[in-house]
Design an enzyme around this catalytic site. Structure first.
Site, PDB file in Angstrom:
ATOM      1  N   GLU A 167       0.795  -1.236   0.000  1.00 28.83           N
ATOM      2  CA  GLU A 167       0.000   0.000   0.000  1.00 28.83           C
ATOM      3  C   GLU A 167       0.829   1.288   0.000  1.00 28.83           C
ATOM      4  O   GLU A 167       0.599   2.190   0.801  1.00 28.83           O
ATOM      5  CB  GLU A 167      -0.956  -0.014   1.206  1.00 28.83           C
ATOM      6  CG  GLU A 167      -1.870  -1.221   1.210  1.00 28.83           C
ATOM      7  CD  GLU A 167      -2.773  -1.301   2.440  1.00 28.83           C
ATOM      8  OE1 GLU A 167      -2.661  -0.440   3.334  1.00 28.83           O
ATOM      9  OE2 GLU A 167      -3.585  -2.227   2.501  1.00 28.83           O
ATOM     10  N   ASN A 209       2.078  -5.154  -3.217  1.00 25.67           N
ATOM     11  CA  ASN A 209       0.670  -5.450  -2.920  1.00 25.67           C
ATOM     12  C   ASN A 209      -0.090  -4.152  -2.632  1.00 25.67           C
ATOM     13  O   ASN A 209       0.394  -3.306  -1.877  1.00 25.67           O
ATOM     14  CB  ASN A 209       0.629  -6.358  -1.681  1.00 25.67           C
ATOM     15  CG  ASN A 209      -0.731  -6.971  -1.408  1.00 25.67           C
ATOM     16  OD1 ASN A 209      -1.334  -7.568  -2.307  1.00 25.67           O
ATOM     17  ND2 ASN A 209      -1.219  -6.835  -0.186  1.00 25.67           N
ATOM     18  N   HIS A 246     -10.508  -5.768  -2.431  1.00 24.84           N
ATOM     19  CA  HIS A 246     -11.586  -5.563  -1.448  1.00 24.84           C
ATOM     20  C   HIS A 246     -12.688  -4.766  -2.141  1.00 24.84           C
ATOM     21  O   HIS A 246     -12.526  -3.574  -2.415  1.00 24.84           O
ATOM     22  CB  HIS A 246     -11.072  -4.756  -0.246  1.00 24.84           C
ATOM     23  CG  HIS A 246     -10.044  -5.483   0.559  1.00 24.84           C
ATOM     24  ND1 HIS A 246     -10.319  -6.638   1.251  1.00 24.84           N
ATOM     25  CD2 HIS A 246      -8.732  -5.217   0.786  1.00 24.84           C
ATOM     26  CE1 HIS A 246      -9.226  -7.051   1.881  1.00 24.84           C
ATOM     27  NE2 HIS A 246      -8.248  -6.217   1.604  1.00 24.84           N
ATOM     28  N   GLU A 275      -6.359 -10.552  -1.324  1.00 26.30           N
ATOM     29  CA  GLU A 275      -7.194 -10.327  -0.130  1.00 26.30           C
ATOM     30  C   GLU A 275      -8.661 -10.234  -0.517  1.00 26.30           C
ATOM     31  O   GLU A 275      -9.415  -9.403  -0.002  1.00 26.30           O
ATOM     32  CB  GLU A 275      -6.757  -9.044   0.587  1.00 26.30           C
ATOM     33  CG  GLU A 275      -5.291  -9.025   0.975  1.00 26.30           C
ATOM     34  CD  GLU A 275      -4.857  -7.751   1.699  1.00 26.30           C
ATOM     35  OE1 GLU A 275      -5.729  -6.991   2.170  1.00 26.30           O
ATOM     36  OE2 GLU A 275      -3.644  -7.522   1.795  1.00 26.30           O
ATOM     37  N   ASP A 277     -12.398 -10.013  -1.036  1.00 26.49           N
ATOM     38  CA  ASP A 277     -13.721 -10.084  -0.408  1.00 26.49           C
ATOM     39  C   ASP A 277     -14.635  -9.124  -1.159  1.00 26.49           C
ATOM     40  O   ASP A 277     -14.187  -8.121  -1.709  1.00 26.49           O
ATOM     41  CB  ASP A 277     -13.700  -9.829   1.109  1.00 26.49           C
ATOM     42  CG  ASP A 277     -12.974  -8.566   1.531  1.00 26.49           C
ATOM     43  OD1 ASP A 277     -12.776  -7.671   0.687  1.00 26.49           O
ATOM     44  OD2 ASP A 277     -12.620  -8.460   2.718  1.00 26.49           O
TER      45      ASP A 277
HETATM   46  O1  9MR Z   1      -7.906  -7.949   8.291  1.00 24.97           O
HETATM   47  C1  9MR Z   1      -6.959  -7.177   8.974  1.00 24.97           C
HETATM   48  C2  9MR Z   1      -7.557  -6.647  10.258  1.00 24.97           C
HETATM   49  O2  9MR Z   1      -7.777  -7.732  11.157  1.00 24.97           O
HETATM   50  C3  9MR Z   1      -6.638  -5.614  10.891  1.00 24.97           C
HETATM   51  O3  9MR Z   1      -7.290  -5.037  11.990  1.00 24.97           O
HETATM   52  C4  9MR Z   1      -6.251  -4.575   9.871  1.00 24.97           C
HETATM   53  C5  9MR Z   1      -5.295  -3.596  10.480  1.00 24.97           C
HETATM   54  O4  9MR Z   1      -4.718  -2.773   9.552  1.00 24.97           O
HETATM   55  O5  9MR Z   1      -5.645  -5.184   8.744  1.00 24.97           O
HETATM   56  C6  9MR Z   1      -6.537  -6.018   8.087  1.00 24.97           C
HETATM   57  O6  9MR Z   1      -5.926  -6.547   6.929  1.00 24.97           O
HETATM   58  C7  9MR Z   1      -5.570  -5.572   5.940  1.00 24.97           C
HETATM   59  C8  9MR Z   1      -4.346  -6.070   5.244  1.00 24.97           C
HETATM   60  O7  9MR Z   1      -3.325  -6.332   6.157  1.00 24.97           O
HETATM   61  C9  9MR Z   1      -3.874  -5.083   4.189  1.00 24.97           C
HETATM   62  N1  9MR Z   1      -4.936  -4.741   3.267  1.00 24.97           N
HETATM   63  C10 9MR Z   1      -6.179  -4.350   3.891  1.00 24.97           C
HETATM   64  C11 9MR Z   1      -6.655  -5.377   4.879  1.00 24.97           C
HETATM   65  C12 9MR Z   1      -8.008  -5.011   5.430  1.00 24.97           C
HETATM   66  O8  9MR Z   1      -7.946  -3.842   6.174  1.00 24.97           O
END
Ligand code: 9MR
Length: 453
Positions: A167, A209, A246, A275, A277
């Site tokens: 990111e 990513n 997402h 990722e 969804d």
């Molecule tokens: O799913 C993850 C969630 O449990 C955490 O609280 C969050 C914190 O930043 O991160 C989420 O996963 C993220 C991933 O690491 C990077 N892309 C976005 C995902 C969803 O927020």
């Protein structure tokens, strides 16, 4: 050795399987090779593997004690991402004090169940430990590189693909890098991270990513594309691009998704959906999932798809019910659409046509393992084993180096210390299982042995 190149006529290879192990250990054991069947795969991982791909899931360590959760995850998926446990705050809570226990728990669960692991993530502006958030300049650059090196070294040999940098681009129309403490160390921080990761784990694919990079016409997508193009031109070690994917009503699946994946792949990198969804329900959600799977299958270099959680209730945005299983662990319409799309996809590329197999072995005894060939590709092949005579079987599958078993499905698998012998037991998903072998030029069939527990 089988010659799998040459004419395209259907071919059947006849080869006796070698039964391994001591006579005592293998009492009441037979191996039988019979013609394979062409039944459609019944799990996401198995179907993806038949197409030379993986189907993965994000695993939360805290849920590994939930039997419904682990049963679904083990049955359906052959790639695992730690949802949070390998991030910077988890792995280096204090500077130069590394903590791998939470990550290890997930990696060990994955490996002991025959799954591969995506590493997530080595360098990111978010979920930094407090000490790192407060750093800047050369000290931060060095701390980031040290983190990349130490974590990638620790997990060396266990990671299929690393999200090296996550990111790093801004949303909106600017096409600029995201402002962050890491970006302020200099624009070359991303390539520096990739070089450090390559040095630490030369065997892992190294990915960039990001999210909101799905629509080909969006500025952020274009900006990431230009960076990857630049990296490839200058020899920065990048192997893959991860598309988080997402989706919701504000960020719908774009019509040009296939174009995006293909254009990145054409730069000479793999593409992975990392990722996935999609918020929604019913047939609308199912059709969007179907479109994503079809887009990936249409791009040769789209290696695999990972969904960001098992059940809706496990999701980071549970209220949007964005996953393939509902909160009771039941398959949703979206699941059926994904499996159907996978099963109707082209088999993986390879020199051989339809699966073939051969009868041999010694019928009789209390347990029979039947091998049939699955799909073959340039670098790997699938095998299927059907067990009859007992529901309480233990099957060993021995590959001969340089072969390496890289995935299994529908079996609870463990390996001996050499890594060449997989011992499989029922995982509650019937008496047939499969695996993928990276053959390294050795096309010999694995040796099977069956005994009862
Ligand atoms: O799913 C993850 C969630 O449990 C955490 O609280 C969050 C914190 O930043 O991160 C989420 O996963 C993220 C991933 O690491 C990077 N892309 C976005 C995902 C969803 O927020």
């Amino acid at each position: 050795m089988n010659d799998l190149t040459g004419d395209s006529a259907p071919r059947r290879r006849w080869r006796a399987a070698v039964v391994t192990g001591t006579a005592a250990a293998l009492a009441a054991c037979t191996v039988l090779l019979l013609p394979g069947t062409s039944n459609a795969a019944t799990t996401l991982g198995a179907s993806a593997a038949e197409r030379g791909r993986y189907f993965g899931v994000a695993i939360a360590g805290g849920r590994l004690s939930d039997t419904q959760y682990t049963t679904i995850a083990n049955r359906e998926f052959n790639m695992v991402t730690a949802e949070n446990e390998m991030k910077l705050d988890a792995t280096e809570p204090n500077q130069n004090q590394f903590s791998f226990s939470s990550g290890d728990r997930i990696v060990n669960w994955a490996i002991s169940n025959g799954k591969q692991v995506r590493g997530h993530t080595l360098a990111w502006h978010s979920q930094q430990p407090g000490w790192m958030q407060n750093m800047s300049g050369t000290a931060l650059r060095n701390a980031m590189l040290n983190h990349v090196t130490r974590v990638a070294t620790y997990y060396r040999g266990k990671i299929h693909s690393w999200d090296v940098v996550n990111e790093a681009f801004a949303d909106g129309s600017s096409g600029a890098r995201r402002d962050s403490n890491l970006q302020r160390t200099g624009n070359d921080w991303i390539e520096a991270a990739f070089r450090a990761a390559r040095a630490a784990d030369p065997g892992a694919k190294l990915c960039y990513n990001d999210y909101n990079t799905d629509n080909w016409s969006h500025a952020k997508t274009q900006a990431v594309y230009r960076m990857v193009q630049d990296f490839k031109q200058r020899g920065v070690p990048i192997d893959c691009v991860g598309f988080q994917a997402h989706f919701n009503s504000g960020n719908p699946v774009p019509n040009n998704y296939h174009t995006t994946l293909q254009n990145f792949a054409d730069l000479g990198v793999d593409v992975q959906i990392t990722e996935l969804d999609i918020e929604g329900s019913g047939s609308s959600q199912a059709e969007q999932y179907r479109g994503i799977v079809q887009a990936c299958l249409a791009v040769t270099r789209c290696n695999g798809i990972t969904v960001w959680g098992v059940r809706d209730s496990d999701s980071w945005r549970a209220s949007g019910t964005p996953l393939l299983f509902n909160g009771s662990g039941q398959k949703k319409a979206a699941y059926d659409a994904v499996l159907a799309a996978l099963n109707s996809g082209q088999p993986g590329p390879g020199p051989s046509g339809s699966p073939s197999s051969s009868p041999t072995g010694q019928p009789g005894g209390s347990c029979t393992a039947t091998y049939s060939e699955g799909q073959k590709w340039n670098d790997r092949f699938n095998g299927q084993v059907t067990v009859t005579g007992s529901d309480n079987w233990i099957v060993t599958v021995t590959v001969s180096p340089p072969q390496r078993m890289i995935a299994t499905w529908n079996v609870s698998a463990t390996w001996d210390s050499s890594g060449n012998v997989m011992t499989g037991r029922p995982n509650g998903n019937g008496n047939a299982f499969g695996f993928t072998v990276q053959h390294g030029g050795n096309w010999n069939w694995p040796a099977l042995a069956c005994r009862t527990a």
